[in-house]
Design a protein around this motif. Structure first.
Motif, PDB file in Angstrom:
ATOM      1  N   HIS A 215       0.819  -1.209   0.000  1.00  0.00           N
ATOM      2  CA  HIS A 215       0.000   0.000   0.000  1.00  0.00           C
ATOM      3  C   HIS A 215       0.856   1.264   0.000  1.00  0.00           C
ATOM      4  CE1 HIS A 215      -4.367  -0.951   0.412  1.00  0.00           C
ATOM      5  NE2 HIS A 215      -3.836  -2.159   0.456  1.00  0.00           N
ATOM      6  N   ILE A 216       2.026   1.230   0.638  1.00  0.00           N
ATOM      7  CA  ILE A 216       2.913   2.392   0.598  1.00  0.00           C
ATOM      8  C   ILE A 216       3.381   2.640  -0.829  1.00  0.00           C
ATOM      9  CG2 ILE A 216       5.171   3.253   1.315  1.00  0.00           C
ATOM     10  CD1 ILE A 216       4.719   1.846   3.998  1.00  0.00           C
ATOM     11  N   TRP A 222      -1.239   5.383   5.138  1.00  0.00           N
ATOM     12  CA  TRP A 222      -2.021   5.003   6.325  1.00  0.00           C
ATOM     13  C   TRP A 222      -3.289   4.291   5.884  1.00  0.00           C
ATOM     14  CZ3 TRP A 222       0.872   5.052  10.345  1.00  0.00           C
ATOM     15  CH2 TRP A 222       1.874   6.001  10.481  1.00  0.00           C
ATOM     16  N   SER A 223      -3.106   3.170   5.247  1.00  0.00           N
ATOM     17  CA  SER A 223      -4.251   2.401   4.772  1.00  0.00           C
ATOM     18  C   SER A 223      -4.966   1.750   5.950  1.00  0.00           C
ATOM     19  CB  SER A 223      -3.778   1.318   3.802  1.00  0.00           C
ATOM     20  OG  SER A 223      -4.840   0.499   3.427  1.00  0.00           O
ATOM     21  N   ARG A 224      -6.290   1.818   5.929  1.00  0.00           N
ATOM     22  CA  ARG A 224      -7.078   1.209   7.004  1.00  0.00           C
ATOM     23  C   ARG A 224      -7.333  -0.274   6.735  1.00  0.00           C
ATOM     24  NH1 ARG A 224      -6.926   4.370  11.474  1.00  0.00           N
ATOM     25  NH2 ARG A 224      -7.449   6.523  10.997  1.00  0.00           N
ATOM     26  N   ILE A 239      -6.943  -1.707  11.315  1.00  0.00           N
ATOM     27  CA  ILE A 239      -7.859  -0.992  12.204  1.00  0.00           C
ATOM     28  C   ILE A 239      -7.849  -1.613  13.591  1.00  0.00           C
ATOM     29  CG2 ILE A 239     -10.308  -0.517  12.633  1.00  0.00           C
ATOM     30  CD1 ILE A 239     -10.665  -0.035   9.670  1.00  0.00           C
ATOM     31  N   PHE A 240      -7.791  -2.930  13.652  1.00  0.00           N
ATOM     32  CA  PHE A 240      -7.861  -3.614  14.941  1.00  0.00           C
ATOM     33  C   PHE A 240      -6.486  -3.864  15.569  1.00  0.00           C
ATOM     34  CE2 PHE A 240     -11.871  -4.997  12.907  1.00  0.00           C
ATOM     35  CZ  PHE A 240     -12.762  -4.561  13.880  1.00  0.00           C
ATOM     36  N   TYR A 241      -5.433  -3.815  14.773  1.00  0.00           N
ATOM     37  CA  TYR A 241      -4.094  -4.178  15.244  1.00  0.00           C
ATOM     38  C   TYR A 241      -3.131  -3.092  14.768  1.00  0.00           C
ATOM     39  CZ  TYR A 241      -0.769  -7.842  16.788  1.00  0.00           C
ATOM     40  OH  TYR A 241       0.176  -8.591  17.465  1.00  0.00           O
ATOM     41  N   GLY A 242      -2.694  -2.238  15.682  1.00  0.00           N
ATOM     42  CA  GLY A 242      -1.830  -1.121  15.302  1.00  0.00           C
ATOM     43  C   GLY A 242      -0.584  -1.574  14.564  1.00  0.00           C
ATOM     44  N   LEU A 402      -5.787  11.597  23.146  1.00  0.00           N
ATOM     45  CA  LEU A 402      -5.709  12.543  22.034  1.00  0.00           C
ATOM     46  C   LEU A 402      -4.645  12.129  21.022  1.00  0.00           C
ATOM     47  CD1 LEU A 402      -6.071  15.950  23.923  1.00  0.00           C
ATOM     48  CD2 LEU A 402      -7.773  14.816  22.489  1.00  0.00           C
ATOM     49  N   MET A 403      -3.470  11.703  21.500  1.00  0.00           N
ATOM     50  CA  MET A 403      -2.399  11.304  20.580  1.00  0.00           C
ATOM     51  C   MET A 403      -2.766  10.078  19.764  1.00  0.00           C
ATOM     52  SD  MET A 403       1.277  11.973  22.426  1.00  0.00           S
ATOM     53  CE  MET A 403       0.929  11.160  23.979  1.00  0.00           C
ATOM     54  N   ASN A 404      -3.620   9.226  20.315  1.00  0.00           N
ATOM     55  CA  ASN A 404      -3.973   7.979  19.636  1.00  0.00           C
ATOM     56  C   ASN A 404      -5.401   7.972  19.106  1.00  0.00           C
ATOM     57  OD1 ASN A 404      -1.559   6.008  20.229  1.00  0.00           O
ATOM     58  ND2 ASN A 404      -1.935   7.121  22.130  1.00  0.00           N
ATOM     59  N   ALA A 405      -6.044   9.143  19.089  1.00  0.00           N
ATOM     60  CA  ALA A 405      -7.432   9.211  18.610  1.00  0.00           C
ATOM     61  C   ALA A 405      -7.555   8.695  17.179  1.00  0.00           C
ATOM     62  CB  ALA A 405      -7.945  10.646  18.708  1.00  0.00           C
ATOM     63  N   TRP A 406      -6.535   8.940  16.348  1.00  0.00           N
ATOM     64  CA  TRP A 406      -6.582   8.510  14.948  1.00  0.00           C
ATOM     65  C   TRP A 406      -6.700   6.996  14.824  1.00  0.00           C
ATOM     66  CZ3 TRP A 406      -3.083   5.270  12.530  1.00  0.00           C
ATOM     67  CH2 TRP A 406      -1.916   4.970  13.245  1.00  0.00           C
ATOM     68  N   PHE A 407      -6.205   6.264  15.828  1.00  0.00           N
ATOM     69  CA  PHE A 407      -6.312   4.806  15.829  1.00  0.00           C
ATOM     70  C   PHE A 407      -7.502   4.333  16.661  1.00  0.00           C
ATOM     71  CE2 PHE A 407      -5.316   0.818  18.097  1.00  0.00           C
ATOM     72  CZ  PHE A 407      -5.206  -0.040  17.017  1.00  0.00           C
TER      73      PHE A 407
END
Length: 754
Positions: A215-216, A222-224, A239-242, A402-407
Motif C-alpha cells: 500500500h505504501i 495510512w491504509s485502514r 484498524i484492529f491491530y496497530g 488525544l495522541m492515539n485518537a486517529w487509531f
C-alpha cells in the motif's frame, strides 16, 4: 565538544570520507541502471526451454496463464548450475480468477541458463499464455543502505575515539555506549543465520508487513484495510491491530530486502530499541548509570522476551515490550516525587509516550498494563487522590487518548459496528493454559516447544518464567530485609524499601495470575464482561511480560542497595556485574538451545510465498464470512442487473452498470466505511453487507451509469486524525519552546544576584 573542523582536519579522516562518498555515488549511479522488462513475452519459448542469461540482481518473473483450479499448480525459476546460493527463489502458487502471477527472485551471481519452470501437478485446465522477467533498482538500493549505515557507524566510532582522546569519557559512559548495543546483539544471536525460526504467528506478521509495503508503494501510507489479504477481498487488520511500527520493516521491504531479511532486520531493530529505551528508563528513573545498565541487561535478556521473539514470533507483543520500561519509569516518578516539586505536572509525558507506543504495537498489552496501573492507583489511593497527582494521572489518560485518537476512534467504531469472530473467544476457558508453579522457579530455560501444560506438564516446556537473574535479585533482597530488620534506616532507604516491596507485591500478584491456579474459569462463568476479557487474553502466560518489568524495577532498587553494601570480597559494582553475568550465561544457553533444537524454519524470498490467507484465528473476520469463499472471483450479479468494463484495483472497483433494480456483490469484504457512487453525477448508492459478507451495492429501477466502489472510512475518522496530528505538533512545539527557554536562561543572572 569535538568541532566539525577538528574532525575534518585529520588527513586519514578526509581520505575515509572521500572513499565513503565514492561508494555512495556508485550506489546512486546504480539507481539509474536497467529497469523494466529484460526478457519479454516474445521470448517465452526460450525462457521456458533452454533458458536465458542474466547478470546478478533482483528480478521478478511474471507468468500469464489461465487455470480453473486454485493452488494446484505453481511456478518459479531455476538454474542448471551455479555456486552456493546463486539463486534465491520460492515457487508461487497459481490461482484461478487471476491471469497473471509474479515471483520475485534474487541472483547473487551471473547465470547463463535461467529458465521459468511451471509445476502443473496434474492440473489439466492450466494454459500458459506467456512469461517475462522484469528488474528494478532493488540491488542498488540495498547496497546504498548498507554503505550509508556502515559509513555512519564508522564515522561515529571515530568521532567518539577522538573525543575520548581529547576529553576521556568515564568508564560508566563507555559501558553504556558499547554495552547497550552489545546486549542487543547478544539477544539477536538466533537471527545471525540465513533463515527464520518458525513461530506460530510468523506468517501472519510477515503478511502484515507485505500488505503495508504494497500500500505504501501505491501512495497509501495510512491504509485502514489492505487489499493484499484474502485474495483481494481485504482485511481490517490495520484498524484492529496497530501497525505504525511495521512501517520500519515495510520500508526495509521497499528498499529491496527479501521478506526473510526484512524480518531479521526488524528483530535486530526491536532489540536495539528495547535495550536503549530500557537503559534510558532505568538510568533516568534511579539517576545512576550502573543501575541503568543493570536494568537494561536484565530486561533485554529476559527469558520471556526471548521466548516471544523466537518461539512465538509475537511481533506485536515483543514490540510493545519496548515501551513497558517507559511506563515503569513514568509511574515511579509520579508516585515517588513530591507533588509540589517544580515541573511535577509534566510527569504525564513519559507514561503517555509509553502507552502510545504500546497501543500502536499491541492493544492487548495496553489492556494488561492498564489494568495493573488501575490496581496500583487504587492500592496507593491516598497518593492517587492528591490534587496534583490526580491531575497528572488525568493528563496521562487525556493526552494518550488525544495522541492515539486517529487509531482508537476507528478501532472502537468498527468494534461496535458489526459482529466478528473474535467475539467467540468469550466462550473459551483459559485457566488450563496457565503455567505451573514450577515455571516460576524454572531457571535453566531451554528452547522448548510445548505449551500444553495441563497435558504434558513440564516436559519440553516453553521457556516461560522470570529467569535465574531475577530470582537471584529477589533472594538478595530477602537477605537485605533480614539483615536490616529492626535497624534504623535513612529516609531514602525507607522510601526505596517501600517501593521495592510494592513492586515485588505487584509482580507476585501478576505471576500468580499467570498460573493455572488463578480462577480464570470461575470469573468467566460469573460475568459476561469477564468472559469477554478473559477470552481476549487467550493465554494467562501473556501476563509474564507485565510481571517481568515489575520484577526488573524491583531488581534495580535491590541493585541500589547492592552498591551501598560493603561486601567481603567484591565491590557493589562487582556484585551487579555478577548478577548480569548470571543473566548472560542463562540467556546464552536459552539462545543456543533454540538454535540447536528448533527444527522448523523457513527461507522466504518473495511475498508470493506467503499466500494471502494467513489470518491466524480470523479474529477480525465479520460473522457470516467464510474463508473458503475468499477466492479470486468476479462480482456476483442479481437478476435484472447487467455490468460491463469491470476493473478492480486494490479495494476500488469501477464498472458500467445498467439495472432494473437489483444488486451486485463485489469481491471485497464488507466493513463499515465502504461507499459507491455514480462517477458522472456523484449520486451515492446504498452499500450493505451481501452474501458471504461481500460488499453489496443496491441499484434502483432504471439505473444506468459508470460507478465506483471504494473503501473511504468515515468522515469523523479524519477529524480524529487531525486531532492527533494537532496534539503531537502542539506537544513538539511546547517541548521545543521549553527547551529554548531553559537554554536561554543558562548563564543569565537571577534577580537579586550581582
Amino acid at each position: 565538544m569535538l568541532k566539525k573542523s577538528e574532525f575534518l582536519q585529520n588527513g586519514k579522516i578526509r581520505i575515509l570520507l572521500c572513499i565513503e562518498l565514492l561508494l555512495i555515488l556508485a550506489g546512486v549511479a546504480g539507481l539509474f541502471g536497467t529497469k523494466g522488462i529484460v526478457v519479454g513475452t516474445e521470448e517465452t519459448a526460450l525462457l521456458m526451454g533452454e533458458g536465458v542469461s542474466l547478470p546478478a540482481g533482483v528480478y521478478t518473473a511474471r507468468l500469464y496463464y489461465d487455470t480453473g483450479e486454485d493452488q494446484v499448480s505453481a511456478f518459479g525459476v531455476t538454474v542448471k548450475e551455479g555456486h552456493y546460493k546463486t539463486l534465491l527463489c520460492n515457487y508461487a502458487a497459481l490461482f484461478k480468477g487471476i491471469h497473471v502471477r509474479e515471483c520475485q527472485f534474487y541472483l547473487l551471481d551471473d547465470v547463463e541458463n535461467l529458465r521459468v519452470e511451471v509445476e502443473d501437478n496434474g492440473a489439466e485446465s492450466l494454459k500458459i499464455q506467456g512469461a517475462e522477467i522484469v528488474t528494478g533498482t532493488e540491488r542498488s538500493r540495498v547496497y546504498l543502505f548498507w554503505v550509508i549505515l556502515i559509513s555512519l557507524l564508522l564515522d561515529v566510532v571515530l568521532m567518539l575515539a577522538m573525543l575520548n582522546r581529547r576529553q576521556p569519557v568515564s568508564t560508566e559512559r563507555q559501558l553504556a555506549i558499547f554495552g547497550v548495543p552489545a546486549l542487543a546483539l547478544m539477544s539477536s544471536l538466533p537471527i545471525m543465520v540465513d533463515y527464520n525460526m518458525f513461530g506460530a504467528d510468523l506468517i501472519f506478521h510477515l503478511m502484515r508487513i507485505e500488505a503495508l509495503a504494497e500500500h505504501i508503494l501505491r501512495g497509501e501510507w495510512w491504509s485502514r484495510i489492505e487489499s493484499a489479504w484474502l485474495a483481494g477481498h481485504g482485511y481490517a487488520n490495520s484498524i484492529f491491530y496497530g501497525d505504525a511500527f511495521l512501517l520500519v520493516p515495510a520500508l526495509y521491504r521497499i528498499l529491496g530486502f527479501s521478506p526473510d531479511e526484512t524480518y531479521r532486520l526488524f528483530v535486530l531493530t526491536v532489540n536495539l530499541a528495547t535495550a536503549y529505551i530500557a537503559y534510558l528508563s532505568f538510568h533516568r528513573c534511579f539517576h545512576h548509570r550502573s543501575i541503568g545498565m543493570f536494568g537494561c541487561a536484565l530486561y533485554t535478556l529476559l527469558p520471556y522476551r526471548i521466548y516471544n521473539i523466537y518461539n512465538r514470533a509475537a511481533v506485536g507483543e515483543y514490540t510493545a515490550m519496548i515501551f513497558l520500561p517507559l511506563l515503569a519509569w513514568g509511574f515511579y516518578r509520579i508516585y515517588t516525587e513530591e507533588p509540589e516539586r517544580k515541573g511535577y505536572l509534566w510527569n504525564w509525558v513519559i507514561p503517555a509516550l509509553g502507552f502510545t507506543g504500546i497501543i500502536q504495537s499491541h492493544v492487548l498489552t495496553c489492556e494488561m498494563a492498564g489494568g495493573l496501573i488501575v490496581f496500583l492507583c487504587l492500592f496507593l489511593w491516598k497518593k492517587t487522590f492528591r490534587l496534583r497527582t490526580f491531575a497528572v494521572l488525568a493528563l496521562t489518560v487525556g493526552m494518550t487518548t488525544l495522541m492515539n485518537a486517529w487509531f482508537v476512534v476507528p478501532f472502537l467504531d468498527l468494534m461496535t459496528a458489526d459482529q466478528y469472530y473474535f467475539g467467540h473467544n468469550a466462550n473459551v476457558l483459559i485457566q488450563s493454559r496457565g503455567i505451573l508453579p514450577a515455571h516460576l522457579f524454572y531457571t535453566l530455560q531451554a528452547g522448548g516447544a510445548s505449551s500444553r501444560f495441563a497435558e504434558t506438564g513440564m516436559v519440553d516446556t516453553e521457556p516461560i518464567g522470570i529467569g535465574m537473574a531475577l530470582l537471584l535479585c529477589v533472594i538478595i533482597w530477602i537477605g537485605f530485609c533480614l539483615k536490616y530488620s529492626g535497624k534504623e534506616l535513612t529516609e531514602a532507604q525507607k522510601k526505596e524499601r517501600k517501593a521495592m516491596n510494592i513492586l515485588l507485591f505487584l509482580g507476585c500478584v501478576v505471576l500468580f495470575m499467570s498460573t493455572c491456579y488463578f480462577p480464570w474459569d470461575a470469573l468467566s462463568s460469573f460475568n459476561r464482561l469477564f468472559a469477554v476479557l478473559n477470552g481476549s487474553l487467550q493465554f494467562p502466560t501473556r501476563l509474564m511480560g507485565i510481571a517481568s518489568v515489575c520484577m526488573v524495577m524491583a531488581a534495580c532498587l535491590a541493585g541500589i542497595w547492592m552498591l551501598r553494601e560493603k561486601w567481603a570480597y567484591l565491590s557493589g559494582k562487582g556484585v551487579l556485574l555478577l548478577v548480569v553475568a548470571v543473566s548472560v550465561i542463562f540467556t546464552t544457553y536459552q539462545l543456543n538451545d533454540l538454535l540447536l533444537t528448533r527444527t522448523e524454519f523457513i527461507k522466504l524470498y518473495s511475498s508470493q510465498g506467503i499466500g494471502h490467507s494467513a489470518v491466524l484465528g480470523a479474529e477480525y473476520l465479520p460473522e457470516g464470512a467464510g474463508l473458503e469463499h475468499m477466492t479470486y472471483h468476479e462480482p456476483v450479479l442479481s437478476e435484472g442487473v447487467w455490468m460491463d468494463s469491470y476493473e478492480k484495483k486494490g479495494l476500488q472497483a469501477d464498472a458500467y452498470v445498467e439495472a432494473d433494480s437489483g444488486y451486485i456483490d463485489f469481491p471485497m469484504l464488507y466493513y463499515k466505511g465502504y461507499m459507491a457512487y455514480d462517477k458522472r453525477t456523484g449520486e451515492k448508492l446504498p452499500v450493505v453487507k451481501g452474501e458471504n459478507s461481500d460488499v453489496r451495492v443496491l441499484f434502483g429501477q432504471g439505473f444506468a451509469g459508470e460507478i465506483r466502489v471504494r473503501y473511504a472510512g468515515m468522515w469523523y475518522w479524519h477529524v480524529a486524525e487531525a486531532v492527533s496530528a494537532a496534539t503531537v505538533l502542539g506537544l513538539l512545539g511546547a517541548a521545543m519552546y521549553r527547551r529554548y527557554r531553559i537554554k536561554g536562561n543558562i548563564g543569565k543572572p537571577r534577580k537579586g544576584n550581582v
